[in-house]
Design an enzyme around this catalytic site. Structure first.
Site, PDB file in Angstrom:
ATOM      1  N   LYS A 179      47.182  -7.135 -11.423  1.00 46.40           N
ATOM      2  CA  LYS A 179      46.274  -7.140 -10.264  1.00 46.40           C
ATOM      3  C   LYS A 179      46.665  -8.239  -9.260  1.00 46.40           C
ATOM      4  CE  LYS A 179      43.365  -3.748 -11.272  1.00 46.40           C
ATOM      5  NZ  LYS A 179      43.508  -2.433 -10.593  1.00 46.40           N
TER       6      LYS A 179
ATOM      7  N   TYR B  87      41.709  -9.643 -20.420  1.00 45.60           N
ATOM      8  CA  TYR B  87      42.240  -8.849 -19.299  1.00 45.60           C
ATOM      9  C   TYR B  87      43.776  -9.008 -19.232  1.00 45.60           C
ATOM     10  CZ  TYR B  87      41.903  -6.221 -14.929  1.00 45.60           C
ATOM     11  OH  TYR B  87      42.016  -5.253 -13.955  1.00 45.60           O
TER      12      TYR B  87
ATOM     13  N   VAL C  75      52.122   8.450 -11.556  1.00 42.22           N
ATOM     14  CA  VAL C  75      52.789   7.493 -10.655  1.00 42.22           C
ATOM     15  C   VAL C  75      54.017   6.833 -11.286  1.00 42.22           C
ATOM     16  CG1 VAL C  75      50.749   7.021  -9.227  1.00 42.22           C
ATOM     17  CG2 VAL C  75      51.174   5.618 -11.275  1.00 42.22           C
TER      18      VAL C  75
HETATM   19  P1  NAD Z   1      38.872   5.402 -14.409  1.00 43.17           P
HETATM   20  O1  NAD Z   1      39.346   5.471 -15.818  1.00 43.17           O
HETATM   21  O2  NAD Z   1      37.872   6.402 -13.983  1.00 43.17           O
HETATM   22  O3  NAD Z   1      40.119   5.454 -13.415  1.00 43.17           O
HETATM   23  C1  NAD Z   1      41.419   5.019 -13.752  1.00 43.17           C
HETATM   24  C2  NAD Z   1      42.370   6.083 -13.260  1.00 43.17           C
HETATM   25  O4  NAD Z   1      43.735   5.691 -13.420  1.00 43.17           O
HETATM   26  C3  NAD Z   1      42.215   7.423 -14.006  1.00 43.17           C
HETATM   27  O5  NAD Z   1      41.842   8.442 -13.110  1.00 43.17           O
HETATM   28  C4  NAD Z   1      43.609   7.684 -14.560  1.00 43.17           C
HETATM   29  O6  NAD Z   1      43.957   9.047 -14.534  1.00 43.17           O
HETATM   30  C5  NAD Z   1      44.466   6.885 -13.588  1.00 43.17           C
HETATM   31  N1  NAD Z   1      45.814   6.637 -14.125  1.00 43.17           N
HETATM   32  C6  NAD Z   1      46.166   5.900 -15.202  1.00 43.17           C
HETATM   33  N2  NAD Z   1      47.494   5.979 -15.401  1.00 43.17           N
HETATM   34  C7  NAD Z   1      48.001   6.766 -14.407  1.00 43.17           C
HETATM   35  C8  NAD Z   1      49.296   7.219 -14.057  1.00 43.17           C
HETATM   36  N3  NAD Z   1      50.387   6.895 -14.788  1.00 43.17           N
HETATM   37  N4  NAD Z   1      49.446   8.024 -12.968  1.00 43.17           N
HETATM   38  C9  NAD Z   1      48.376   8.371 -12.235  1.00 43.17           C
HETATM   39  N5  NAD Z   1      47.116   7.981 -12.513  1.00 43.17           N
HETATM   40  C10 NAD Z   1      46.927   7.193 -13.587  1.00 43.17           C
HETATM   41  O7  NAD Z   1      38.305   3.910 -14.223  1.00 43.17           O
HETATM   42  P2  NAD Z   1      37.822   3.095 -12.918  1.00 43.17           P
HETATM   43  O8  NAD Z   1      37.028   1.970 -13.454  1.00 43.17           O
HETATM   44  O9  NAD Z   1      37.249   4.005 -11.919  1.00 43.17           O
HETATM   45  O10 NAD Z   1      39.201   2.479 -12.399  1.00 43.17           O
HETATM   46  C11 NAD Z   1      39.709   2.684 -11.110  1.00 43.17           C
HETATM   47  C12 NAD Z   1      40.297   1.398 -10.541  1.00 43.17           C
HETATM   48  O11 NAD Z   1      39.264   0.436 -10.384  1.00 43.17           O
HETATM   49  C13 NAD Z   1      41.365   0.738 -11.395  1.00 43.17           C
HETATM   50  O12 NAD Z   1      42.399   0.234 -10.569  1.00 43.17           O
HETATM   51  C14 NAD Z   1      40.621  -0.417 -12.030  1.00 43.17           C
HETATM   52  O13 NAD Z   1      41.492  -1.472 -12.367  1.00 43.17           O
HETATM   53  C15 NAD Z   1      39.699  -0.785 -10.901  1.00 43.17           C
HETATM   54  N6  NAD Z   1      38.548  -1.612 -11.268  1.00 43.17           N
HETATM   55  C16 NAD Z   1      37.671  -1.191 -12.230  1.00 43.17           C
HETATM   56  C17 NAD Z   1      36.573  -1.989 -12.564  1.00 43.17           C
HETATM   57  C18 NAD Z   1      35.609  -1.581 -13.650  1.00 43.17           C
HETATM   58  O14 NAD Z   1      34.912  -2.443 -14.190  1.00 43.17           O
HETATM   59  N7  NAD Z   1      35.474  -0.294 -13.964  1.00 43.17           N
HETATM   60  C19 NAD Z   1      36.381  -3.207 -11.907  1.00 43.17           C
HETATM   61  C20 NAD Z   1      37.304  -3.607 -10.915  1.00 43.17           C
HETATM   62  C21 NAD Z   1      38.373  -2.795 -10.606  1.00 43.17           C
HETATM   63  O1  0WE Z   2      40.949  -2.768 -14.534  1.00 45.51           O
HETATM   64  C1  0WE Z   2      40.152  -2.591 -15.430  1.00 45.51           C
HETATM   65  C2  0WE Z   2      40.515  -1.772 -16.648  1.00 45.51           C
HETATM   66  C3  0WE Z   2      41.924  -1.304 -16.623  1.00 45.51           C
HETATM   67  C4  0WE Z   2      42.441  -0.709 -17.903  1.00 45.51           C
HETATM   68  C5  0WE Z   2      41.659  -0.242 -18.938  1.00 45.51           C
HETATM   69  C6  0WE Z   2      42.242   0.328 -20.066  1.00 45.51           C
HETATM   70  C7  0WE Z   2      41.440   0.803 -21.249  1.00 45.51           C
HETATM   71  C8  0WE Z   2      42.177   1.862 -22.058  1.00 45.51           C
HETATM   72  C9  0WE Z   2      43.808  -0.630 -18.017  1.00 45.51           C
HETATM   73  N1  0WE Z   2      44.396  -0.093 -19.113  1.00 45.51           N
HETATM   74  C10 0WE Z   2      43.646   0.385 -20.123  1.00 45.51           C
HETATM   75  N2  0WE Z   2      44.289   0.916 -21.208  1.00 45.51           N
HETATM   76  C11 0WE Z   2      43.653   1.589 -22.179  1.00 45.51           C
HETATM   77  O2  0WE Z   2      44.269   2.029 -23.173  1.00 45.51           O
HETATM   78  N3  0WE Z   2      38.910  -3.179 -15.337  1.00 45.51           N
HETATM   79  C12 0WE Z   2      38.653  -4.082 -14.239  1.00 45.51           C
HETATM   80  C13 0WE Z   2      37.833  -2.995 -16.334  1.00 45.51           C
HETATM   81  C14 0WE Z   2      37.970  -4.093 -17.332  1.00 45.51           C
HETATM   82  O3  0WE Z   2      38.883  -4.022 -18.320  1.00 45.51           O
HETATM   83  C15 0WE Z   2      38.812  -5.207 -19.042  1.00 45.51           C
HETATM   84  C16 0WE Z   2      37.835  -6.027 -18.479  1.00 45.51           C
HETATM   85  C17 0WE Z   2      37.291  -5.328 -17.382  1.00 45.51           C
HETATM   86  C18 0WE Z   2      36.231  -5.797 -16.445  1.00 45.51           C
HETATM   87  C19 0WE Z   2      39.565  -5.620 -20.140  1.00 45.51           C
HETATM   88  C20 0WE Z   2      39.298  -6.870 -20.695  1.00 45.51           C
HETATM   89  C21 0WE Z   2      38.343  -7.694 -20.151  1.00 45.51           C
HETATM   90  C22 0WE Z   2      37.592  -7.290 -19.041  1.00 45.51           C
END
Ligand code: NAD
Ligand code: 0WE
Length: 256
Positions: free
Chosen positions: A163, A156, A65
């Site tokens: 976000k 975070y 993206v």
């Molecule tokens: P995930 O690692 O499975 O998904 C993150 C995705 O982002 C990956 O598929 C990665 O390929 C994609 N991505 C990163 N950089 C990119 C780029 N330049 N171009 C295209 N794609 C790119 O982890 P997830 O937890 O399923 O995260 C999905 C969404 O949910 C994120 O927006 C995350 O912030 C949100 N989220 C996660 C949690 C959590 O605790 N896991 C909680 C709330 C929200």
């Molecule tokens: O949105 C997220 C995680 C997003 C994320 C995670 C990574 C890990 C690896 C974005 N960038 C990166 N870059 C990396 O190199 N969440 C909601 C999950 C999450 O991440 C946290 C949280 C929670 C919850 C980070 C700090 C504190 C809480």
């Protein structure tokens, strides 16, 4: 007979079976949707292709993206293969690891730019590109956000700022695209152990605190998030747009 029979939905953000986007894809497939998937680079392509095939999809498109030419390629591929898109799942976030570790006040300009570009601007860019492919009777877009946009969550950091921008973008996109019948909503999920959560220092402690404080004591799963995504993508929510829906076992409502 599924609620999504004949619907064409693009899934952005599958990285593994643990991904939130994967649970949403599985649920949509069960309800009859036809799916396309995007991936950002070759190493993720190797993970995403076999997963897509499990759900009967060979429509797997490269889209980092951060690349305008990849975004154009995404549009071109979907126009050629489907000519139409009924739904979009945006489940993408990234910030530099250092920016999730050091003090917030030490966030670099480049780190700020990367986090906001990948995690917030990308929704605007994809919606802008694909809007023309949505049918007359509209479509639905769902993105994923986290409580760190509204409250300070330790570490975070710049992701919280990204976000906040994402949630505001959901409202502006909903207002802008409403006349085309396109709905745009966010799900604010509680913490779930996915790739994006792995390597986060003290994530285990966070899950413990979450479990103690949330009103509902069930462990939060990606399936719980997927069920609400189906609601927001489908006909049951035709009058809902610009909203952020919490799927977090009620954690966000609690004070002390
Ligand atoms: P995930 O690692 O499975 O998904 C993150 C995705 O982002 C990956 O598929 C990665 O390929 C994609 N991505 C990163 N950089 C990119 C780029 N330049 N171009 C295209 N794609 C790119 O982890 P997830 O937890 O399923 O995260 C999905 C969404 O949910 C994120 O927006 C995350 O912030 C949100 N989220 C996660 C949690 C959590 O605790 N896991 C909680 C709330 C929200
Ligand atoms: O949105 C997220 C995680 C997003 C994320 C995670 C990574 C890990 C690896 C974005 N960038 C990166 N870059 C990396 O190199 N969440 C909601 C999950 C999450 O991440 C946290 C949280 C929670 C919850 C980070 C700090 C504190 C809480």
């Amino acid at each position: 007979m599924g609620v999504f029979d004949g619907k064409k939905i693009l899934i952005m953000g599958v990285a593994s079976e643990r991904s939130i986007a994967w649970a949403i894809a599985e649920a949509l497939h069960r309800e009859g949707a036809e799916l396309a998937f995007s991936y950002p680079n070759e190493s993720l392509e190797k993970r995403v292709r076999p997963l897509a095939e499990q759900l009967g999809s060979r429509n797997v498109i490269r889209c980092d993206v951060q690349s305008d030419s990849d975004l154009q390629n995404l549009f071109n591929c979907l126009e050629a293969s489907w000519g139409r898109v009924d739904g979009l799942v945006h489940s993408i976030a990234f910030a530099e690891k250092e920016d999730l570790q050091r003090r917030f006040s030490e966030t670099s300009r480049a780190g700020f730019h990367t986090a906001l570009d990948v995690s917030a601007y990308s929704l605007i860019a994809v919606c802008g590109k694909l809007a023309r492919l949505f049918p007359e009777d509209g479509g639905s877009v769902v993105t994923l956000t986290y409580l760190g946009s509204q409250r300070v969550v330790q570490h975070y950091n710049v992701m919280g700022v990204a976000k906040a921008a994402l949630e505001a973008s959901v409202r502006y996109l909903a207002a802008d695209l409403g006349e085309q019948g396109i709905r745009v909503n966010a799900i604010s999920a509680g913490p779930i152990r996915t790739l994006a959560a792995s390597g986060i220092p003290k994530f285990k402690e966070m899950l413990g605190e979450f479990g103690d404080k949330a009103p509902l004591k069930k462990p939060l799963t990606t399936e719980d998030v997927a069920n609400v995504a189906l609601h927001l993508l489908g006909p049951a929510s035709v009058a809902v747009t610009g909203e952020t829906t919490y799927v977090d076992c009620g954690f966000n409502i609690m004070g002390i």
